[in-house]
Write an enzyme that holds these catalytic residues in place. Structure first.
Site, PDB file in Angstrom:
ATOM      1  CD  GLU A 104       9.455  -5.819   7.382  1.00 35.26           C
ATOM      2  OE1 GLU A 104       8.840  -4.929   6.985  1.00 35.26           O
ATOM      3  OE2 GLU A 104       8.908  -6.062   8.659  1.00 35.26           O
ATOM      4  CE  LYS A 161      -3.382   2.368   2.796  1.00 33.47           C
ATOM      5  NZ  LYS A 161      -4.495   2.402   3.859  1.00 33.47           N
ATOM      6  CD  GLU A 215      -1.960  -4.362  11.284  1.00 33.63           C
ATOM      7  OE1 GLU A 215      -0.817  -4.445  11.457  1.00 33.63           O
ATOM      8  OE2 GLU A 215      -2.555  -4.501  10.386  1.00 33.63           O
ATOM      9  N   GLY A 260      -4.858  -1.921   4.865  1.00 38.21           N
ATOM     10  CA  GLY A 260      -4.411  -2.821   4.452  1.00 38.21           C
ATOM     11  C   GLY A 260      -4.838  -4.261   4.743  1.00 38.21           C
ATOM     12  NE  ARG A 261      -6.666  -3.789  10.703  1.00 41.71           N
ATOM     13  CZ  ARG A 261      -5.868  -2.571  10.931  1.00 41.71           C
ATOM     14  NH1 ARG A 261      -4.743  -2.656  10.254  1.00 41.71           N
ATOM     15  NH2 ARG A 261      -6.645  -1.509  11.556  1.00 41.71           N
TER      16      ARG A 261
HETATM   17  O1  F6P Z   1       3.174  -2.696   9.661  1.00 39.75           O
HETATM   18  C1  F6P Z   1       1.674  -2.926   9.463  1.00 39.75           C
HETATM   19  C2  F6P Z   1       1.387  -2.749   8.178  1.00 39.75           C
HETATM   20  O2  F6P Z   1       1.043  -1.429   8.139  1.00 39.75           O
HETATM   21  C3  F6P Z   1      -0.030  -3.541   8.018  1.00 39.75           C
HETATM   22  O3  F6P Z   1      -1.297  -2.876   8.552  1.00 39.75           O
HETATM   23  C4  F6P Z   1      -0.042  -3.613   6.451  1.00 39.75           C
HETATM   24  O4  F6P Z   1      -1.051  -4.647   5.977  1.00 39.75           O
HETATM   25  C5  F6P Z   1       1.569  -4.031   6.299  1.00 39.75           C
HETATM   26  O5  F6P Z   1       2.416  -3.368   7.052  1.00 39.75           O
HETATM   27  C6  F6P Z   1       1.926  -3.829   4.911  1.00 39.75           C
HETATM   28  O6  F6P Z   1       1.816  -2.579   4.696  1.00 39.75           O
HETATM   29  P1  F6P Z   1       2.251  -2.080   2.970  1.00 39.75           P
HETATM   30  O7  F6P Z   1       1.146  -2.714   2.234  1.00 39.75           O
HETATM   31  O8  F6P Z   1       2.058  -0.322   3.117  1.00 39.75           O
HETATM   32  O9  F6P Z   1       3.425  -2.599   2.842  1.00 39.75           O
END
Ligand code: F6P
Length: 552
Positions: free
Chosen positions: A214, A208, A354, A268-269
């Site tokens: 990561e 997102k 979360e 995100g979730r």
């Molecule tokens: O660190 C938690 C979080 O923000 C979640 O809420 C989200 O789903 C995940 O990291 C991944 O975030 P992104 O889609 O921005 O990489």
């Protein structure tokens, strides 16, 4: 919307008094005294069936729980969410995952734009892309069709697509394999790269924010791996992105033409319905993806329009509140009796914990009641041979959600009846238990002596009176799965309203990210002021020593 303390509401106080009575109930007696419990405490909605009769509830309990839901303004909050109000107050955002599954032609204006028209424009682009990949028209750098799709994402950008791809395995296109890399632990990416061919692999970088450490690290490593044999010019044939952040996608080196966008009003979730679901659409085809969205939309319509008393997400939520706040249950177990739902519990962990793992109210006051329980579980029947012992005879009472499909999507004879028998037997055993008289009679029939019976008896007694819900569907179709996920999304929403929580932010994940940024250079050998506590200093010193002497 500011709320009074939950414990001060008349319904909460009435429920507290009522619980003193309910605490003495035995589920087996409730079933004997009301023959119509099953028909009275069950309902169908959006292709799902919920049996909530094996709970410590009666008509008074339900009526008080619905009073509580009304006093907390569940209906008004629900309408505010569907209407696009900025209910995510700490991020000043609307919460509109429901718009992602709304049918073409409906309208919802957010930030001056028709959100549903924008959603369908992206869905149309996804459909065209999916068709090209699945038909083999989309070619890799050496002219070969795609055989492997690697989704690189974490949290909501991983758990949803991975869980759904696995759940809809029997709808998947043969010849196309899916891999999900989430962990920054290089073993995760390494294991996938060692199995795929760069000429026929499509990477979907899903984030997102497009800043998550990561995901960015895994994407960079995948790109470097690809460039060992391919050229920069070939990247566009092998890397696509799903994000809300066009600038970051461009600076990563992915052409925005190869980007599928979504919007800040999708948490995100809650994002598997958006372009984050691209791997699902690639796996099962766009028509099935649409069915998945339609199943969720059917649950949205039910949640929006059904009276609270016969509203499946509301019932599931309020029964959860009953155990959490009035019986003190600290955890909930999810038991899908379907191998293909093997990651459903992990998915729900993020969705529930979360969202509602919070200790302050929407306006920042410390909450006086317990909020989200720990959510955990695994597929039946495997769990029966592992942790169900604790559920039957442990000291904690842990409510269980059983989930099953009445018909399998495989053709192996016999298995499904055994599976369903186990599912129903477990909820029956939790409810009934086995008392001392029954155990004594059983041991006597086995001709044990009185002394042997006295020794064994306490071990063989099951207290019973352990609650559960059972959710059934006809088969695990895309539509049924869509409805199931939406059911839990709305359950989480209702519980958030009861507890006066903003279910749509996640500040609690930030601190660890910031501290990791400080520690990473220290592990890598940067001058170190020994600035941490003795434990953290000691751990860093060990890692630093090990990594500086390792060849990698
Ligand atoms: O660190 C938690 C979080 O923000 C979640 O809420 C989200 O789903 C995940 O990291 C991944 O975030 P992104 O889609 O921005 O990489």
């Amino acid at each position: 919307m500011h709320q009074n303390a939950l414990t001060e509401t008349p319904a909460f106080q009435a429920l507290t008094r009522h619980q003193a009575e309910a605490d003495r109930w035995q589920l087996r007696d409730l079933f004997t005294s009301r023959q119509d419990r099953f028909s009275r405490y069950s309902l169908d909605a959006a292709g799902l069936f919920l049996d909530y009769s094996k709970n410590s509830i009666d008509d008074t309990t339900l009526s008080l729980l619905m009073d509580l839901a009304r006093e907390r303004g569940v209906e008004a909050h629900r309408d505010a969410m569907f209407g696009g109000e900025r209910i995510n107050n700490t991020e000043n955002r609307s919460v509109l995952h429901t718009a992602l599954r709304a049918p073409r032609g409906s309208r919802l204006v957010v930030n001056g734009q028709d959100a549903i028209a924008e959603v369908h424009a992206v869905l149309d682009r996804m459909a065209a892309f999916v068709e090209r990949v699945r038909s083999g028209q989309w070619r890799g750098r050496s002219g070969k069709a795609v055989t492997d799709v690697v989704n690189i994402g974490i949290g909501g950008s991983d758990l949803g697509p991975e869980m759904v791809c696995r759940a809809l395995r029997s709808y998947s296109q043969p010849g196309l394999s899916f891999h999900f890399v989430a962990n920054v632990d290089g073993h995760d990416l390494d294991a996938v790269l060692s199995r795929v061919n760069p000429e026929t692999t499509l990477f979907v970088v899903a984030s997102k924010t497009f800043t998550t450490r990561e995901t960015m690290m895994n994407a960079q490593s995948a790109r470097a791996w690809f460039l060992q044999t391919g050229s920069e010019a070939d990247l566009a044939k092998h890397f696509v992105a799903v994000s809300t952040n066009t600038d970051a996608v461009r600076s990563f080196g992915i052409d925005p033409d190869n980007m599928f966008p979504f919007w800040d009003w999708v948490g995100g979730r809650y994002s598997v319905w958006s372009a984050i679901g691209l791997p699902v659409a690639l796996a099962v085809g766009f028509d099935n993806f649409r069915q998945f969205l339609d199943g969720a939309h059917a649950m949205d319509q039910h949640f929006r329009t059904a009276p609270l008393e016969s509203n499946m997400p509301v019932l599931l939520a309020m029964i959860g509140v009953w155990y959490r706040n009035f019986f003190g249950s600290g955890s909930v177990s999810i038991a899908p009796y379907h191998q293909d739902l093997g990651q459903f519990a992990a998915y729900l962990q993020q969705l529930e914990m979360e969202s509602n793992g919070k200790r302050v109210s929407r306006s920042g006051q410390a909450l006086q009641v317990e909020t989200c329980p720990v959510v955990w579980g695994d597929v039946g029947t495997n769990g029966q041979h592992a942790y169900f012992q604790l559920l039957h005879q442990g000291t904690d009472i842990i409510p269980v959600d059983f989930i099953a499909a009445l018909k399998p999507t495989h053709a192996l004879p016999g298995h499904h009846a055994v599976l369903l028998a186990n599912c129903f037997a477990q909820s029956e055993a939790f409810m009934l238990g086995k008392d001392a008289d029954e155990v004594r009679a059983e041991l006597k029939a086995q001709k044990l002596t009185d002394e042997q019976i006295a020794t064994l008896l306490p071990h063989k007694v099951f207290p019973g009176n352990r609650p559960s819900n059972t959710i059934l569907m006809e088969t695990l179709t895309p539509a049924a799965l869509g409805a199931l996920i939406a059911l839990y999304e709305h359950k989480v929403f209702v519980q958030g309203v009861i507890w006066d929580i903003n279910s749509f932010d996640q500040w609690g994940v930030e601190l660890g990210k910031v501290l990791a940024k400080n520690i990473e250079p220290e592990i890598n050998g940067a001058p170190r002021p020994e600035a941490h506590d003795s434990s953290t200093n000691g751990l860093i010193a060990r890692a630093r020593a090990a990594l500086s002497s390792s060849p990698a």
